[in-house]
Write an enzyme that holds these catalytic residues in place. Structure first.
Site, short mmCIF file in Angstrom:
data_model
loop_
_atom_site.label_atom_id
_atom_site.label_comp_id
_atom_site.label_asym_id
_atom_site.label_seq_id
_atom_site.Cartn_x
_atom_site.Cartn_y
_atom_site.Cartn_z
N ALA A 29 5.48 2.79 0.50
CA ALA A 29 4.57 3.07 -0.62
C ALA A 29 3.37 2.15 -0.54
O ALA A 29 3.37 1.17 0.20
CB ALA A 29 5.31 2.83 -1.94
N ASN A 30 2.34 2.50 -1.30
CA ASN A 30 1.20 1.60 -1.51
C ASN A 30 1.46 0.79 -2.77
O ASN A 30 2.20 1.21 -3.64
CB ASN A 30 -0.09 2.40 -1.73
CG ASN A 30 -0.59 3.05 -0.45
OD1 ASN A 30 -0.11 2.77 0.63
ND2 ASN A 30 -1.55 3.92 -0.61
N ARG A 31 0.79 -0.33 -2.90
CA ARG A 31 0.81 -1.09 -4.14
C ARG A 31 -0.07 -0.38 -5.15
O ARG A 31 -1.23 -0.09 -4.87
CB ARG A 31 0.18 -2.47 -3.93
CG ARG A 31 1.09 -3.47 -3.35
CD ARG A 31 0.36 -4.82 -3.30
NE ARG A 31 0.87 -5.60 -2.20
CZ ARG A 31 2.06 -6.16 -2.17
NH1 ARG A 31 2.88 -6.05 -3.20
NH2 ARG A 31 2.46 -6.84 -1.12
#
Ligand code: C5P
Length: 224
Positions: A29-31
């Site tokens: 995932a991305n932050r």
């Protein structure tokens, strides 16, 4: 409770990260906190719009008066956005994972004990902003994307606007010294065209204030 300049307008907003599973217990995932997208959905609703928020996994309460659709992956996010078409306004604030894991394992990947490491292959995810910007006949009248850049913010964002085909880009300087990631404040450069004519610089302000400024700008756009 205030004027309703966007009454009768339908809006869709994306927010948060997407989670791309590796196996049933792991993901990439991305932050993203989802704060900016959720604040925009809340402000659009306060301005009278009929708002659907398509959100990846976040730790935020549902904004008041907003229809919330929860998704995990980029592909689910795209499908949920498309299900809301036609809409008048689309705002893409989600931090979508650029890649998903190609062959998701059906069972938890086990350590082998001989030190052999798993190898992940990736596939490209759909670009939701570009897909909706270039869609017909149901392209929303106003499509807004975000650009997080660490240098040459305006030039990169203007090129992104042209490449994706959206109407506005809200460009954000996320260079490490600015504290934008996970922080409260954003300095926004609005890019509204191929040249600088429609550009605006919004002073450093909270994500809630950015949402208010954006919704006021949208109301003016539809008013004229
Ligand atoms: O290309 P980049 O990720 O920098 O573009 C950022 C903008 O595009 C954001 O508005 C983001 O929500 C949107 N985006 C998207 N789908 C993707 C990647 C980015 O909607 N797969």
């Amino acid at each position: 409770d205030g004027p309703k300049p966007l009454a009768g307008k339908k809006a869709v907003v994306t927010s948060g990260p997407t989670h791309e599973p590796i196996d049933p217990v792991r993901y990439i995932a991305n932050r993203s906190s989802g704060k900016q997208g959720h604040a925009i959905a809340a402000e659009l609703a306060r301005a009278g719009a009929d708002v659907t928020l398509v959100s990846g996994p976040v730790n935020l309460p549902d904004p008041v008066g907003v229809n919330v659709v929860r998704v995990e992956t980029a592909r689910d996010m795209l499908a949920s956005v498309q299900a809301q078409m036609p809409a008048d306004i689309a705002i893409f604030a989600a931090a979508v994972a650029d890649w998903r894991v190609k062959d998701q394992a059906g069972q938890k990947i086990k350590k082998t004990g001989d030190g052999a490491l798993p190898v992940l292959q990736f596939a490209e995810n759909p670009d939701i902003l570009a897909t909706i910007s270039q869609s017909s006949p149901t392209r929303p009248a106003l499509v807004v994307g975000f650009a997080a850049e660490t240098e040459n913010v305006v030039e990169h964002a203007r090129a992104k606007r042209a490449r994706k085909g959206c109407d506005w880009i809200l460009a954000n300087n996320v260079a490490p010294d600015t504290g934008t990631f996970g922080g409260e404040d954003n300095e926004i450069h609005l890019i509204a065209g191929n040249d600088t004519t429609g550009d605006e610089v919004w002073p450093r302000q909270s994500k809630v204030a950015v949402a208010r400024t954006l919704v006021a700008r949208i109301a003016r756009h539809f008013d004229t």
